[in-house]
Each structure stands twice: as structure tokens, then as C-alpha cells.
Motif scaffolding. Structure first.
Motif, PDB file in Angstrom:
ATOM      1  N   UNK A  63       0.929  -1.210  -0.024  1.00 55.01           N
ATOM      2  CA  UNK A  63      -0.071  -0.076   0.080  1.00 55.01           C
ATOM      3  C   UNK A  63       0.890   1.331   0.018  1.00 55.01           C
ATOM      4  N   UNK A  64       2.176   1.192   0.137  1.00 53.87           N
ATOM      5  CA  UNK A  64       2.945   2.284   0.122  1.00 53.87           C
ATOM      6  C   UNK A  64       3.182   2.952  -1.052  1.00 53.87           C
ATOM      7  N   UNK A  65       3.250   4.077  -1.245  1.00 57.52           N
ATOM      8  CA  UNK A  65       3.457   4.745  -2.444  1.00 57.52           C
ATOM      9  C   UNK A  65       4.810   5.230  -2.742  1.00 57.52           C
ATOM     10  N   UNK A  66       5.008   5.731  -4.203  1.00 58.54           N
ATOM     11  CA  UNK A  66       6.388   6.297  -4.275  1.00 58.54           C
ATOM     12  C   UNK A  66       5.930   7.240  -5.570  1.00 58.54           C
ATOM     13  N   UNK A  67       6.308   8.588  -5.205  1.00 60.00           N
ATOM     14  CA  UNK A  67       5.917   9.601  -5.951  1.00 60.00           C
ATOM     15  C   UNK A  67       7.184  10.173  -6.832  1.00 60.00           C
ATOM     16  N   UNK A  68       6.958  10.550  -7.976  1.00 53.99           N
ATOM     17  CA  UNK A  68       7.950  11.387  -8.719  1.00 53.99           C
ATOM     18  C   UNK A  68       7.517  12.872  -8.907  1.00 53.99           C
ATOM     19  N   UNK A  69       8.330  13.787  -8.751  1.00 59.87           N
ATOM     20  CA  UNK A  69       7.916  14.962  -8.916  1.00 59.87           C
ATOM     21  C   UNK A  69       9.037  15.658  -9.556  1.00 59.87           C
ATOM     22  N   UNK A  70       8.740  16.830 -10.557  1.00 55.86           N
ATOM     23  CA  UNK A  70       9.685  17.578 -11.292  1.00 55.86           C
ATOM     24  C   UNK A  70       9.966  18.724 -10.227  1.00 55.86           C
ATOM     25  N   UNK A  71      10.714  18.935  -9.472  1.00 56.98           N
ATOM     26  CA  UNK A  71      10.963  19.898  -8.493  1.00 56.98           C
ATOM     27  C   UNK A  71      11.235  21.138  -8.799  1.00 56.98           C
ATOM     28  N   UNK A  72      10.475  22.343  -8.640  1.00 54.36           N
ATOM     29  CA  UNK A  72      10.941  23.532  -9.195  1.00 54.36           C
ATOM     30  C   UNK A  72      12.118  24.234  -8.188  1.00 54.36           C
ATOM     31  N   UNK A  73      12.679  25.501  -8.764  1.00 57.34           N
ATOM     32  CA  UNK A  73      13.545  26.096  -7.859  1.00 57.34           C
ATOM     33  C   UNK A  73      12.891  26.570  -6.930  1.00 57.34           C
ATOM     34  N   UNK A  74      13.696  26.719  -5.810  1.00 57.51           N
ATOM     35  CA  UNK A  74      13.027  27.413  -4.516  1.00 57.51           C
ATOM     36  C   UNK A  74      12.432  26.351  -3.486  1.00 57.51           C
ATOM     37  N   UNK A  75      12.456  25.113  -3.690  1.00 60.47           N
ATOM     38  CA  UNK A  75      11.838  24.303  -2.827  1.00 60.47           C
ATOM     39  C   UNK A  75      12.865  23.352  -2.372  1.00 60.47           C
ATOM     40  N   UNK A 234       6.964  15.051 -17.570  1.00 61.85           N
ATOM     41  CA  UNK A 234       6.292  15.504 -16.307  1.00 61.85           C
ATOM     42  C   UNK A 234       6.726  17.153 -16.187  1.00 61.85           C
ATOM     43  N   UNK A 235       5.687  17.946 -16.181  1.00 63.58           N
ATOM     44  CA  UNK A 235       5.803  19.253 -16.138  1.00 63.58           C
ATOM     45  C   UNK A 235       6.522  19.823 -14.624  1.00 63.58           C
ATOM     46  N   UNK A 236       7.122  21.014 -14.789  1.00 65.84           N
ATOM     47  CA  UNK A 236       7.816  21.504 -13.340  1.00 65.84           C
ATOM     48  C   UNK A 236       6.629  21.718 -12.563  1.00 65.84           C
ATOM     49  N   UNK A 237       6.846  21.287 -11.116  1.00 61.74           N
ATOM     50  CA  UNK A 237       6.015  21.485 -10.125  1.00 61.74           C
ATOM     51  C   UNK A 237       4.782  20.395 -10.064  1.00 61.74           C
ATOM     52  N   UNK A 238       4.723  19.713 -11.178  1.00 62.36           N
ATOM     53  CA  UNK A 238       3.616  18.651 -10.952  1.00 62.36           C
ATOM     54  C   UNK A 238       4.306  17.143 -10.590  1.00 62.36           C
ATOM     55  N   UNK A 239       3.536  16.293 -10.344  1.00 61.49           N
ATOM     56  CA  UNK A 239       3.933  14.992  -9.912  1.00 61.49           C
ATOM     57  C   UNK A 239       3.038  13.715 -10.443  1.00 61.49           C
ATOM     58  N   UNK A 240       3.568  12.364 -10.374  1.00 64.54           N
ATOM     59  CA  UNK A 240       2.825  11.376 -10.652  1.00 64.54           C
ATOM     60  C   UNK A 240       3.338  10.197  -9.839  1.00 64.54           C
ATOM     61  N   UNK A 241       2.536   9.059  -9.781  1.00 61.56           N
ATOM     62  CA  UNK A 241       2.928   7.894  -8.873  1.00 61.56           C
ATOM     63  C   UNK A 241       3.815   7.189  -9.931  1.00 61.56           C
ATOM     64  N   UNK A 242       4.915   6.455  -9.098  1.00 54.76           N
ATOM     65  CA  UNK A 242       5.740   5.528  -9.936  1.00 54.76           C
ATOM     66  C   UNK A 242       4.785   4.380 -10.123  1.00 54.76           C
ATOM     67  N   UNK A 243       4.945   3.905 -11.209  1.00 50.39           N
ATOM     68  CA  UNK A 243       3.824   2.827 -11.827  1.00 50.39           C
ATOM     69  C   UNK A 243       4.386   1.382 -11.304  1.00 50.39           C
TER      70      UNK A 243
END
Length: 248
Positions: A63-75, A234-243
Motif C-alpha cells: 500500500x506504500x506509495x512512491x511519487x515522482x515530482x519535477x521539483x521547481x527552483x525554490x523548494x 512531467x511538467x515543473x511543479x507537477x507529480x505522478x505515481x511510480x507505476x
């Protein structure tokens, strides 16, 4: 005679779980050694002993998830610091990539224990992995990891002319940092002002410091791949789940 080791450490070595997960499972009575339930934290085992876990543990892990994010500058990658927000604050339904192919439904409980598996500087952008799965964290940032991470790095040469080939070779192998030699890297020009770096380690601000050593100033840094998983569209600032079919 081989020395006994902590059960949680042995479970981590075998890839069954992270040490923290192992301690949780031991406390719940979900771990058996040679068929016997072991529920005392700090218990030790010999390397040859057989360790099994109950089905509940595997079900909880799945049930544990893994998320991929396109990290923006400033975070920042991890905990909030100096007034900057951590990347995990971007994980909310409105920032999910509309083209995420995963069937996974977002639930706020997925934010619990969702931690970065590796860092990206505040000034850097690109692929950042956040996971609840200790096995993935160990795979990506454990001491024995050999998973490649690829970066596109925009640079300016601070000396006259262009970077000598000998210095490009130094970026690939031969530089030292913090008193230790760096592991071999793959560094090549993508175009006139952009290098591709492929590393198997991640010391603090490593690429920026490597570039500095040969007279290059980093203007922009973007991580585009971790192992077999690519940032892709994957656009900057958006995320998706690892399939489920994706592996680092």
C-alpha cells in the motif's frame, strides 16, 4: 563462528524491509526466525537463519506509495528550512499530472512518512523521488547503491577560451572532494553550453563543486533520470505515481 547481527539490520540487508519497517513488524509479531515468532526489539540472528514475514506485512508494504515530482527552483528536498517550503507540500490533487497513467487514488494518508530518497539543491530542478517504501529509499540512497543519476547542467567557462579536454577528463575521473576521491562519472558535452553528468554518488552540491574545480560556473542544473526511471514530460511543479511496472 559468524557474529550475530540485529534482526532489523539483517532484514534490511536481505531487502525485506527498511530497518524502521522491520522494527515495526517485529513489535507487531509479524516476523519469524526459523519458524518462531520474534517480537522483541533488538533481537539478534545468525546470517544462516531463515527469516520470514507474515502476509500482513507484505500487504501493508504494497500500500506504500512512491511519487515522482519535477521539483521547481525554490523548494527544498526535505525538511522546511530558512522559510523555504519542502517539495512534499506540492503533493496535492491539483498538482497531480493530468496524464499520470497510474490508477492509484490520492489519499492524505499517503503523505505520512513520505520522505525524499535523495536530494536536489534548492537551486536545482528535475526528478525528485518521495517514497513511503523503505526498500526503495535504501535502493536509491543506501551506502551500497550503484544506481546512476543523470543531470543536464548549463555552464559558463570563467576563463579565456573553452574548457580543455584534460579538464573534461578530470570531471570524469580524478577529482577529490572532502578528502576522498570521487567515483568515476560520465561527463560529456550536449551542446556548446550544456554538459550531461551521470553519477553513482551524491555528495552535497557535488556537481556545482566539481564544475568549480575546473573553472565552470553552473547556471542551471536539472536531474532527468534516476536508474531506469526518466523525468520525461512531467511538467515543473507537477507529480505522478511510480507505476507498478517501473523499476529504478
Amino acid at each position: 563462528m559468524t557474529e550475530p547481527v540485529r534482526l532489523s539490520k539483517r532484514m534490511s540487508e536481505l531487502g525485506l524491509s527498511s530497518r524502521r519497517e522491520a522494527d515495526e513488524w517485529i513489535a507487531r509479531g509479524w516476523v519469524r526466525v526459523d519458524g518462531q515468532v520474534v517480537s522483541e526489539l533488538g533481537s539478534k540472528v545468525l546470517p544462516g537463519q531463515k527469516i520470514t514475514v507474515e502476509r500482513q506485512a507484505a500487504a501493508e508494504q504494497s500500500k506504500r506509495v512512491t511519487v515522482l515530482i519535477n521539483k521547481p527552483v525554490g523548494f527544498v528536498s526535505g525538511q522546511a528550512e530558512d522559510g523555504y517550503k519542502p517539495a512534499v507540500t506540492l503533493i496535492k490533487p491539483e498538482n497531480r499530472w493530468p496524464e499520470d497513467p497510474s490508477d492509484e487514488q490520492f489519499h492524505p494518508t499517503q503523505l505520512r512518512s513520505l520522505v525524499p530518497a535523495g536530494r536536489l539543491d534548492i537551486d536545482s530542478v528535475g526528478l525528485l523521488v518521495l517514497t513511503q517504501d523503505g526498500r526503495i529509499a535504501k535502493q536509491l540512497i543506501g551506502e551500497t547503491t550503484s544506481i546512476e543519476k543523470e543531470y543536464l547542467v548549463r555552464v559558463q567557462y570563467t576563463k579565456p577560451g573553452k574548457l580543455p579536454d584534460a579538464d573534461l577528463k578530470k570531471l570524469c575521473f580524478g577529482l577529490w572532494m572532502d578528502g576522498k576521491p570521487l567515483l568515476p562519472a560520465k561527463v560529456r558535452w550536449q551542446n556548446d553550453d550544456q554538459l550531461s553528468f551521470t553519477l553513482k554518488e551524491g555528495r552535497k552540491r557535488q556537481i556545482r563543486r566539481m564544475c568549480d574545480m575546473v573553472g565552470l560556473k553552473v547556471v542551471g542544473l536539472k536531474r532527468v533520470r534516476i536508474g531506469k526511471v526518466k523525468l520525461g514530460d512531467l511538467p515543473v511543479g507537477q507529480w505522478r505515481y511510480l507505476r507498478a511496472d517501473e523499476q529504478f
